[in-house]
Scaffold this motif. Structure first.
Motif, short mmCIF file in Angstrom:
data_model
loop_
_atom_site.label_atom_id
_atom_site.label_comp_id
_atom_site.label_asym_id
_atom_site.label_seq_id
_atom_site.Cartn_x
_atom_site.Cartn_y
_atom_site.Cartn_z
N UNK A 184 30.75 33.68 20.90
CA UNK A 184 30.96 34.74 21.90
C UNK A 184 30.33 34.32 23.22
N UNK A 185 30.78 35.00 24.27
CA UNK A 185 30.14 34.87 25.58
C UNK A 185 29.58 36.26 25.89
N UNK A 186 28.33 36.29 26.32
CA UNK A 186 27.80 37.55 26.87
C UNK A 186 27.63 37.32 28.37
N UNK A 187 28.23 38.19 29.18
CA UNK A 187 28.17 37.91 30.61
C UNK A 187 27.84 39.13 31.45
N UNK A 188 27.43 38.81 32.64
CA UNK A 188 27.07 39.80 33.66
C UNK A 188 28.27 40.69 33.96
N UNK A 189 28.01 41.98 34.14
CA UNK A 189 29.06 42.93 34.52
C UNK A 189 29.26 42.85 36.03
N UNK A 190 30.49 42.59 36.44
CA UNK A 190 30.78 42.46 37.87
C UNK A 190 31.36 43.77 38.40
N UNK A 191 30.99 44.09 39.63
CA UNK A 191 31.45 45.33 40.24
C UNK A 191 32.37 45.00 41.41
N UNK A 192 33.49 45.71 41.49
CA UNK A 192 34.41 45.49 42.60
C UNK A 192 35.82 45.90 42.22
N UNK A 193 36.76 45.49 43.04
CA UNK A 193 38.17 45.80 42.83
C UNK A 193 38.78 44.61 42.08
N UNK A 194 39.64 44.89 41.08
CA UNK A 194 40.29 43.78 40.35
C UNK A 194 41.63 43.42 40.97
N UNK A 195 41.92 42.15 41.02
CA UNK A 195 43.21 41.68 41.55
C UNK A 195 43.72 40.53 40.70
N UNK A 196 45.04 40.46 40.56
CA UNK A 196 45.65 39.34 39.84
C UNK A 196 46.25 38.37 40.86
N UNK A 197 45.95 37.10 40.68
CA UNK A 197 46.44 36.09 41.63
C UNK A 197 47.03 34.93 40.84
N UNK A 198 48.29 34.62 41.10
CA UNK A 198 48.95 33.55 40.34
C UNK A 198 49.46 32.46 41.26
N UNK A 199 49.49 31.25 40.71
CA UNK A 199 50.08 30.12 41.45
C UNK A 199 51.05 29.38 40.54
N UNK A 200 52.06 28.76 41.16
CA UNK A 200 52.86 27.74 40.48
C UNK A 200 52.14 26.42 40.72
#
Ligand code: AMP
Ligand code: GLY
Length: 429
Positions: A184-200
């Motif tokens: 497993x990974x335990x990680x820091x909780x990030x705060x902000x707006x989520x966005x999806x960004x894709x590239x070819x």
């Protein structure tokens, strides 16, 4: 060109819809497809996990290019297998698909390359994780993630110690996701707006797509359980040009370059799930394929020929290629079956789809649908994605909901606030 699209969801209907518009297409197949792809392609009853069956089919039909929708066949090595067989295919190798298939690989890769992401710790022993959590090593909320694929369910946002211990137990001890919980990974909780960004990308050159935002929670106001995505929108003002350049320079390009340097060149569509934090964009996750339902808002905005683009990617030569986008906003509302993301009934007849599509700015993409005695019936949790385009976001939202109101099946539900965040952003900025 004879083209095969692998998958059966809303993303694959959208891929088929867009590929169908290409002047280079001679024949389109979907394996296995859904009721929506029937009008566009020949559906072939072979599942994405049947690599032998898919290879046999591609050989026997003389398929010129295969496009893969979902992650599982990519992580299982479908691209390696097709290439060994001399078949042309677009997508990452199994090694490159680790960017989605293994959180541990990806976190270590990002750390080594200085790609911004949450602070984290990896555990292969539940007792070590439990003792670090009890010793107060992590601030709450904290995030517990299963290493491997878990159909979008392997991420736990834990508000306190008890929830974190439950998550470790579910993943590592109770093995809710099988071997995906070896680590497993335990990680820091990030705060902000989520966005999806894709590239070819062809492994060297990158072409960014327009930004989009998903709605993962089942109910309005981002409440309820996480789903595969209950709707999405795409509009240019989601990300300033400056932020897009920053994402390309600090995240997408270093990732593609890093994978190439490691000997795992990444060819295909690379998707970054980002949190726009106060310190800048940080990676929550990578996906090694198009997002669903993001594809349902991105591809309707694509002006250029998608198949020409895929063809260039399969040749490893995207240099000199450019893509053009419509400036319209796009909104997709997912209509789901009662009970989803838990268990749900199947086989309910769907009505009103043709009426919904009378508006030329609206397209009804099928996800979990099937044909039974000439009727379209529900066959999945996410049933339809209704996409509308309009010159501005507000008009696109209104259009999409007007279309949704014309559709009916027993037990249908959908979120009433898709893209509302976008409207709020517009008034805030
Ligand atoms: P993932 O599958 O890793 O994208 O996680 C699923 C969802 O969990 C994301 O879309 C976020 O909403 C949330 N999430 C994952 N990691 C974090 C994090 N480090 N901080 C805050 N939210 C997170
Ligand atoms: N919509 C998120 C995903 O495709 O994983």
């Amino acid at each position: 060109m004879k083209v095969l699209v692998i998958g059966s969801g809303g993303r694959e209907h959208t891929l088929a819809w867009k590929i169908k518009q290409s002047p280079h297409l001679t024949k389109l197949y979907c394996a296995p497809g859904n009721a929506g792809t029937v009008g566009l392609a020949e559906n072939v009853n072979i599942g994405g996990s049947d690599l032998d069956g898919l290879v046999r089919f591609a050989h026997s039909e003389g398929i010129d290019l295969t496009v893969v929708g979902p992650e599982a066949p990519l992580v299982d090595g479908i691209v390696d297998r097709f290439k060994e067989e001399g078949l042309r295919i677009v997508g990452p190798s199994a090694k490159a698909a680790q960017l989605e298939g293994s959180k541990v690989f990806t976190k270590d890769f990002m750390k080594a390359r200085g790609i911004p992401s949450a602070e984290y710790q990896v555990y292969s022993d539940a007792e070590d994780a439990v003792s670090d959590l009890k010793a107060g090593r992590f601030k709450f909320p904290t995030v517990v993630k299963a290493d491997g694929l878990a159909a979008g369910k392997g991420v736990f946002i834990c508000q306190d110690l008890e929830e974190a211990l439950d998550a470790v137990n579910a993943v590592m001890t109770a093995r809710q996701f099988g071997s995906s919980g070896d680590r497993i990974v335990i990680e820091e909780f990030l705060v902000g707006e989520e966005t999806s960004f894709m590239v070819f990308t062809d492994g060297t050159n990158l072409i960014p797509m327009v930004p989009s935002q998903d709605h993962k929670a089942a109910y309005d106001g981002d409440t309820g359980p996480n789903t595969g995505g209950m709707g999405a929108y795409s509009v240019d003002f989601l990300l300033s040009q400056e932020l897009r350049d920053q994402i390309m320079d600090q995240i997408m390009r270093p990732t593609v370059e890093g994978m190439k340097e490691m000997g795992y060149p990444f060819e295909g569509v690379l998707y970054a799930g980002l949190m726009l934090t106060k310190e800048g964009p940080k990676v929550l996750e990578f996906n090694v394929r198009f997002g669903d339902p993001e594809t349902q808002v991105i591809l309707p905005r694509l002006k250029s020929d998608l198949l020409a683009n895929f063809d260039a990617m399969a040749d490893g030569d995207l240099s000199g290629h450019q893509v053009e986008w419509h400036s319209d906003a796009a909104v997709c509302i997912v209509i789901a079956s009662e009970g989803y993301p838990g268990s749900y009934p199947k086989g309910h007849e769907i009505s009103g789809m043709a009426m919904a599509e009378e508006d030329p700015g609206t397209i009804v993409f099928h996800a979990g649908t099937d044909l039974k005695e000439g009727k379209t019936v529900t066959s999945g949790g996410r049933v339809l994605g209704v996409t509308s385009l309009a010159p501005n976001l507000q008009a696109a939202i209104m259009r999409a909901y007007e279309a949704v109101n014309k559709i009916h099946f027993d037990g249908m539900y959908y979120r009433k606030d898709i893209a509302a965040k976008g409207l709020r952003k517009l008034t805030k900025d």
